[in-house]
Motif scaffolding. Sequence first.
Motif, PDB file in Angstrom:
ATOM      1  N   TYR A  48       0.709  -1.298  -0.088  1.00 47.69           N
ATOM      2  CA  TYR A  48      -0.051   0.133   0.040  1.00 47.69           C
ATOM      3  C   TYR A  48       0.866   1.204  -0.042  1.00 47.69           C
ATOM      4  CZ  TYR A  48      -3.022   3.715   2.059  1.00 47.69           C
ATOM      5  OH  TYR A  48      -3.507   4.906   2.414  1.00 47.69           O
ATOM      6  N   PHE A  49       2.033   1.215   0.725  1.00 45.70           N
ATOM      7  CA  PHE A  49       2.611   2.465   0.833  1.00 45.70           C
ATOM      8  C   PHE A  49       3.489   2.598  -0.552  1.00 45.70           C
ATOM      9  CE2 PHE A  49       2.532   1.753   5.784  1.00 45.70           C
ATOM     10  CZ  PHE A  49       1.651   2.705   6.001  1.00 45.70           C
ATOM     11  N   THR A  50       3.891   1.613  -1.037  1.00 42.03           N
ATOM     12  CA  THR A  50       4.583   1.640  -2.079  1.00 42.03           C
ATOM     13  C   THR A  50       3.658   2.229  -3.242  1.00 42.03           C
ATOM     14  OG1 THR A  50       5.884  -0.317  -1.800  1.00 42.03           O
ATOM     15  CG2 THR A  50       5.854   0.344  -4.147  1.00 42.03           C
ATOM     16  N   VAL A  51       2.506   1.827  -3.524  1.00 46.57           N
ATOM     17  CA  VAL A  51       1.465   2.132  -4.484  1.00 46.57           C
ATOM     18  C   VAL A  51       1.262   3.718  -4.331  1.00 46.57           C
ATOM     19  CG1 VAL A  51      -0.962   2.050  -5.105  1.00 46.57           C
ATOM     20  CG2 VAL A  51       0.497   0.012  -5.296  1.00 46.57           C
ATOM     21  N   ILE A  52       0.930   4.115  -2.943  1.00 43.20           N
ATOM     22  CA  ILE A  52       0.688   5.563  -2.973  1.00 43.20           C
ATOM     23  C   ILE A  52       1.790   6.562  -2.922  1.00 43.20           C
ATOM     24  CG2 ILE A  52      -1.396   4.979  -1.518  1.00 43.20           C
ATOM     25  CD1 ILE A  52      -0.098   6.141   0.940  1.00 43.20           C
ATOM     26  N   ALA A  53       2.941   5.771  -2.622  1.00 47.57           N
ATOM     27  CA  ALA A  53       4.203   6.761  -2.783  1.00 47.57           C
ATOM     28  C   ALA A  53       4.409   6.870  -4.482  1.00 47.57           C
ATOM     29  CB  ALA A  53       5.456   6.255  -2.548  1.00 47.57           C
ATOM     30  N   GLU A  54       4.073   6.136  -5.234  1.00 42.00           N
ATOM     31  CA  GLU A  54       4.002   6.102  -6.594  1.00 42.00           C
ATOM     32  C   GLU A  54       3.032   6.859  -7.342  1.00 42.00           C
ATOM     33  OE1 GLU A  54       6.335   1.666  -7.856  1.00 42.00           O
ATOM     34  OE2 GLU A  54       3.924   1.756  -7.791  1.00 42.00           O
ATOM     35  N   LYS A  55       1.502   6.384  -7.160  1.00 39.86           N
ATOM     36  CA  LYS A  55       0.513   7.210  -7.721  1.00 39.86           C
ATOM     37  C   LYS A  55       0.225   8.688  -7.189  1.00 39.86           C
ATOM     38  CE  LYS A  55      -3.570   6.138  -5.050  1.00 39.86           C
ATOM     39  NZ  LYS A  55      -4.877   5.921  -5.081  1.00 39.86           N
ATOM     40  N   THR A  56       0.811   9.057  -5.881  1.00 42.73           N
ATOM     41  CA  THR A  56       0.360  10.203  -5.443  1.00 42.73           C
ATOM     42  C   THR A  56       1.679  11.121  -4.980  1.00 42.73           C
ATOM     43  OG1 THR A  56      -1.597   9.320  -4.534  1.00 42.73           O
ATOM     44  CG2 THR A  56      -0.861  11.493  -3.768  1.00 42.73           C
ATOM     45  N   ALA A  57       2.604  10.486  -4.140  1.00 49.44           N
ATOM     46  CA  ALA A  57       3.700  11.276  -3.430  1.00 49.44           C
ATOM     47  C   ALA A  57       4.735  11.777  -4.555  1.00 49.44           C
ATOM     48  CB  ALA A  57       4.212  10.468  -2.215  1.00 49.44           C
TER      49      ALA A  57
END
Lengths: 336, 336
Positions: free
Chosen positions: B173-182
């Motif tokens: 989850y953290f990897t994905v939100i780092a990629e898609k948003t952060a």
Amino acid sequence: MIKTTPLHDVTSLVQAPLDRLNRELLDDLAPGHPEMRPLIEHVGGFRGKQLRPVLTFLSGMAATGADTSGGLGDDVVTVAKVVELLHTATLVHDDVLDSASVRRRIETINHLNGVETAVLLGDYIYAKAFHMAVQLPDPAAARWLAETVRVICQGEITQILHRFDYQWSEARYFTVIAEKTASLYAAACRLGGFYSSRSAEGTANEGRLRALEEYGLELGIAFQIVDDCLDLDGDEKLVGKSLGTDLTTGKITLPMLYLLRDEGQAQKLKDLLGTSEAEGLRRLKSEFPLEHAIAYAMEEAQRRIAKAQASLSQLPPGPARDALHQLAGFVLDRRV
Amino acid sequence: MIKTTPLHDVTSLVQAPLDRLNRELLDDLAPGHPEMRPLIEHVGGFRGKQLRPVLTFLSGMAATGADTSGGLGDDVVTVAKVVELLHTATLVHDDVLDSASVRRRIETINHLNGVETAVLLGDYIYAKAFHMAVQLPDPAAARWLAETVRVICQGEITQILHRFDYQWSEARYFTVIAEKTASLYAAACRLGGFYSSRSAEGTANEGRLRALEEYGLELGIAFQIVDDCLDLDGDEKLVGKSLGTDLTTGKITLPMLYLLRDEGQAQKLKDLLGTSEAEGLRRLKSEFPLEHAIAYAMEEAQRRIAKAQASLSQLPPGPARDALHQLAGFVLDRRV
């Protein structure tokens, strides 16, 4: 024995860099990523004639009068990859726009993985293409390619906004197909020539680059005219996609513009546009002088091909120039 | 009297370059083109808090310790425009993915002009953004931005491929939100700092750029966690979009991962995912310890914000550094 087609003869001149491109592209796109890789591999199956990278390589050879593809540097291969990726991204998005379920006998991404994944995968491929373009020396090429994608989208959007627009003119039709189709051919040819002469001779001859650009532009316009004719009178089995879609979606192409000139036919054609593909094609073939309309459009395509071929006189003689000349002729004969 | 919100106080430091950006962006995107301009004008109406360009400008000031935005050069404005355009392109495509009809109280492009135009307009804006990025001196920035878009798409696609995947983990989850948003927040901050120090001091301090990048990354992760909490317990009228969509689409966010830890709750939650938004939210609020799940996620967001703020210590003191510190705090308090 493998049957060698004439088109194969022409492209065999650049088989080596084309093989390299196909060998490297998958790893360029998704280096070991477990989620992305199967999607990218699937999209690799859409590979067709690869006309655009072939043009980039032949243009690279023709710009310097080279006899073989051996001297084409890494930059020419990178440009060819970028052009192929940009084309691939437009295909993935086109399948979303057309709700197509099959392309070249394999399932589309939108059919297999949904519209969301298809839109995002197209964006992913565009981003990767731009990333590769920026790695090329001289930012002029990356700017040219980004501008080309902007122009492609502008052409596509303009066409969509003018569906069922009976005020549509030949001039606007030619502008739109130059934007949406021919601009990428022009970029493929010009940039192939640019990077090969840059690495071979340290500088590019602007006259030759313009000749290659014009060649690509006129070839691309002819290609789209033939495409628009095939949509109305092609053989569905050969073309490999459903035909008559321009009638159904109200996309007014050159053969239709010919029919719209006659007032009586114009009213009948307006009634026909928007019906189903089968109904539209049946009525078009039985109630209209379709062969005249196709002949009219194909004459224009022939003029464009002649113009493309004439522009090659600015280039040094050699096998690549001959191949480009021949390749232009195939565009008129294609049935697929 | 106009009520001045605290966020307004923070952004007022960079109001001048933000006004310039908004004044110029329309002409940059569609210079006098009669077909494209109305579409671009319409998309301009989606304009929100413009957090990303604000971060670019504040980062530019903070990297050099400047007291005012007066010294920010043209390149920082260009980077801020590119970042805002990339964000805008993702919004236009997001509305296609979500079949959304309204964004910030105005109709979406897909609702108004159809899916085809929306997909193509997103592509058009991406292409224009890349074209502007290539005009910046030092191709490293354009490469960084292209790579950021690739990473955003990769994150979005990974999330889609793992809907209803109950093996999904916090790490993924953290990897994905780092990629898609952060990743875009990180780029906005780093590149703002890069171009302002490049023009002010001729060179950039890599330690400060890394600090800005980390600030943007942690802020972006916190932003997405809060977003995911608001989808479950926000006030629909304040948030301005329909809530509960993550439940319906099976997008497993941090509060849900908390609930999935308990075996009994896990089975109940699996039964609930995929139901309608209203039904899903009603049951989530009545049958689950939702407040604990939200508190758990918000604690993580707080840790991220503290980390973002701590990274600012690498930067010279000044009003922009203070503003970045304050702005990070607002992310936790936002209800919209």
